[in-house]
Design a protein around this motif. Structure first.
Motif, PDB file in Angstrom:
ATOM      1  N   GLY A  38       0.778  -1.236   0.000  1.00  0.00           N
ATOM      2  CA  GLY A  38       0.000   0.000   0.000  1.00  0.00           C
ATOM      3  C   GLY A  38       0.804   1.278   0.000  1.00  0.00           C
ATOM      4  N   LEU A  39       2.125   1.215   0.047  1.00  0.00           N
ATOM      5  CA  LEU A  39       2.937   2.439   0.109  1.00  0.00           C
ATOM      6  C   LEU A  39       2.902   3.183  -1.221  1.00  0.00           C
ATOM      7  N   HIS A  40       2.807   4.496  -1.114  1.00  0.00           N
ATOM      8  CA  HIS A  40       2.698   5.356  -2.293  1.00  0.00           C
ATOM      9  C   HIS A  40       3.965   5.278  -3.148  1.00  0.00           C
ATOM     10  N   ASP A  41       3.787   5.409  -4.467  1.00  0.00           N
ATOM     11  CA  ASP A  41       4.893   5.364  -5.417  1.00  0.00           C
ATOM     12  C   ASP A  41       5.071   6.732  -6.077  1.00  0.00           C
ATOM     13  N   PRO A  42       6.072   7.511  -5.662  1.00  0.00           N
ATOM     14  CA  PRO A  42       6.275   8.833  -6.266  1.00  0.00           C
ATOM     15  C   PRO A  42       6.714   8.767  -7.718  1.00  0.00           C
ATOM     16  N   LEU A  43       7.280   7.639  -8.156  1.00  0.00           N
ATOM     17  CA  LEU A  43       7.729   7.537  -9.545  1.00  0.00           C
ATOM     18  C   LEU A  43       6.569   7.582 -10.531  1.00  0.00           C
ATOM     19  N   GLN A  44       5.361   7.290 -10.059  1.00  0.00           N
ATOM     20  CA  GLN A  44       4.202   7.295 -10.948  1.00  0.00           C
ATOM     21  C   GLN A  44       3.475   8.637 -10.975  1.00  0.00           C
ATOM     22  N   GLU A  45       3.963   9.600 -10.223  1.00  0.00           N
ATOM     23  CA  GLU A  45       3.336  10.919 -10.200  1.00  0.00           C
ATOM     24  C   GLU A  45       3.779  11.750 -11.406  1.00  0.00           C
ATOM     25  N   SER A  46       2.898  12.612 -11.884  1.00  0.00           N
ATOM     26  CA  SER A  46       3.171  13.395 -13.094  1.00  0.00           C
ATOM     27  C   SER A  46       4.319  14.388 -12.926  1.00  0.00           C
ATOM     28  N   ASP A  47       4.626  14.750 -11.682  1.00  0.00           N
ATOM     29  CA  ASP A  47       5.691  15.730 -11.476  1.00  0.00           C
ATOM     30  C   ASP A  47       7.068  15.092 -11.311  1.00  0.00           C
ATOM     31  N   PHE A  48       7.132  13.766 -11.388  1.00  0.00           N
ATOM     32  CA  PHE A  48       8.421  13.122 -11.119  1.00  0.00           C
ATOM     33  C   PHE A  48       9.388  13.251 -12.299  1.00  0.00           C
ATOM     34  N   VAL A  49       8.902  13.022 -13.522  1.00  0.00           N
ATOM     35  CA  VAL A  49       9.795  13.136 -14.683  1.00  0.00           C
ATOM     36  C   VAL A  49      10.354  14.549 -14.818  1.00  0.00           C
ATOM     37  N   PRO A  50       9.537  15.604 -14.648  1.00  0.00           N
ATOM     38  CA  PRO A  50      10.124  16.951 -14.673  1.00  0.00           C
ATOM     39  C   PRO A  50      11.202  17.145 -13.613  1.00  0.00           C
ATOM     40  N   ALA A  51      11.034  16.506 -12.456  1.00  0.00           N
ATOM     41  CA  ALA A  51      12.054  16.608 -11.409  1.00  0.00           C
ATOM     42  C   ALA A  51      13.344  15.940 -11.860  1.00  0.00           C
TER      43      ALA A  51
END
Length: 382
Positions: free
Chosen positions: A149-162
């Motif tokens: 259940g832990l959140h995955d930041p790699l799937q967020e839309s702002d991760f690639v711009p980072a």
């Protein structure tokens, strides 16, 4: 946003076009093999497999591809098509990033440590990460099968711009954990694909061995199978051939060799134990075939790897291993996508055949190539 939508529409069109192309190829080759099956030879099968690979690569607008088929008798076919980098063709020694196929390697390493008594699948996350959500109840098993259940930041839309903003940054687990949001659900209460669990598993592997993930992977898995053209892709070994990542950055249909145009450090280090293993098609096929035929894990650990949980899409998932049904065939393996690379690796248990397809194309589902190669491999006598 418009460029993104155009790219998405283009990808859908390519997938449909490729599906019908591969279907036509398989029908033609099947009819031919049925008519003259007694006169077939390994040479005909090899040519047929190469036709599929070349046609699919062209249709899907993939710059370069490599494929490997390992048959039940352990004989092997290898095929290559297109360019590894500007002016250089793909060879059988060309390596590609595996993306999430890496999860099988990480899970295998964990299960090797379980067999040695250095880990237990019921160990709680609290032992190493007491400050993470639900760490007192989350287990290693749940990290392996995406029920944590832990959140995955790699799937967020702002991760690639980072990533793009700091391409030379070496991402650490702490960097990723600071970007985590609230959990998707309580441990064991659902299923959600999350790279976070495998990043944490990499850190646990390092903690219990007092070594780097790369070294443990090499010691526990790669060296024993003599996989000399496989490595942990956070670094580039000298003397190895790595295909260049091709991406259409503006959604215009113009592919660029982007990993030659900018540092790739941030992409690779952020993928980590969840997606940064690099391999040739033959090495990846030998690993998966060995795993499936009992030469990598002991029976107890294999049973743990194949302790399936249901996914919302109807597929099943074990310890880093995907179980799918395709045209009546049950296939075990994984798909993989990373920045500029798409891959697929599956084993048909009923036929004893393992097939791997690796490409330097971005966000393309190459599993239809795998399944078409599988159909040809099992219909034409070798």
């Amino acid at each position: 946003m418009e460029n993104h939508e155009n790219a998405k529409k283009h990808a859908i069109e390519l997938n449909l076009k490729t599906y019908y192309l591969l279907l036509s190829i398989s029908i033609i080759l099947f009819k031919y093999s049925t008519i003259s099956a007694q006169n077939q030879s390994g040479s005909h099968l090899d040519k047929s497999l190469q036709v599929v690979l070349d046609s699919a690569r062209t249709s899907m607008e993939i710059t370069g591809a490599a494929a490997c088929v390992i048959f039940k008798d352990s004989s092997m076919w290898q095929g290559v098509s297109g360019l590894a980098r500007p002016g250089s063709s793909v060879s059988t020694n060309t390596a590609f990033e595996l993306g999430s196929i890496s999860k099988i390697y990480t899970a295998t390493t964990v299960l090797k440590l379980v067999a040695e008594g250095r880990l237990n699948l019921d160990d709680r996350l609290y032992t190493w990460f007491p400050n993470l959500p639900s760490s007192e109840s989350n287990t290693i098993t749940q990290l392996l099968n995406h029920t944590h259940g832990l959140h995955d930041p790699l799937q967020e839309s702002d991760f690639v711009p980072a990533i793009m903003g700091t391409p030379t940054k070496i991402w650490t687990l702490d960097d990723l954990l600071t970007k985590m949001k609230d959990p998707y659900f309580e441990p064991g209460a659902g299923w959600h694909y999350s790279n976070t669990g495998f990043h944490i598993l990499g850190a646990i592997i390092e903690a219990v061995t007092d070594s780097t993930f790369s070294d443990v992977l090499s010691t526990q898995v790669l060296k024993s199978l003599k996989l000399d053209n496989t490595w942990y892709g956070a670094h580039d070994p000298v003397g190895k051939e790595l295909a260049v990542a091709y991406i259409d950055p503006f959604g215009s249909g113009d592919l660029k060799p982007v990993s030659l145009m900018m540092p790739w450090t941030a992409f690779r280090t952020s993928a980590g134990p969840a997606g940064a293993v690099v391999s040739t098609a033959s090495d990846a096929a030998q690993f998966l075939h060995g795993l499936m035929t009992g030469s990598v894990l002991e029976e107890a650990e294999w049973n743990r790897m194949t302790n399936w949980v249901d996914r919302p899409d109807g597929y099943k998932y074990g310890a880093g291993l995907l179980h799918i049904k395709n045209e009546g065939r049950f296939l075990l393996g994984h798909k993989g996508n990373s920045a500029g690379y798409s891959a697929s690796a599956f084993h048909d248990q009923s036929q004893g055949v393992t097939i791997v397809v690796l490409t330097n194309a971005h966000a393309v589902d190459v599993t239809p190539i795998v399944t078409t190669l599988l159909q040809i491999s099992t219909r034409i006598e070798r």
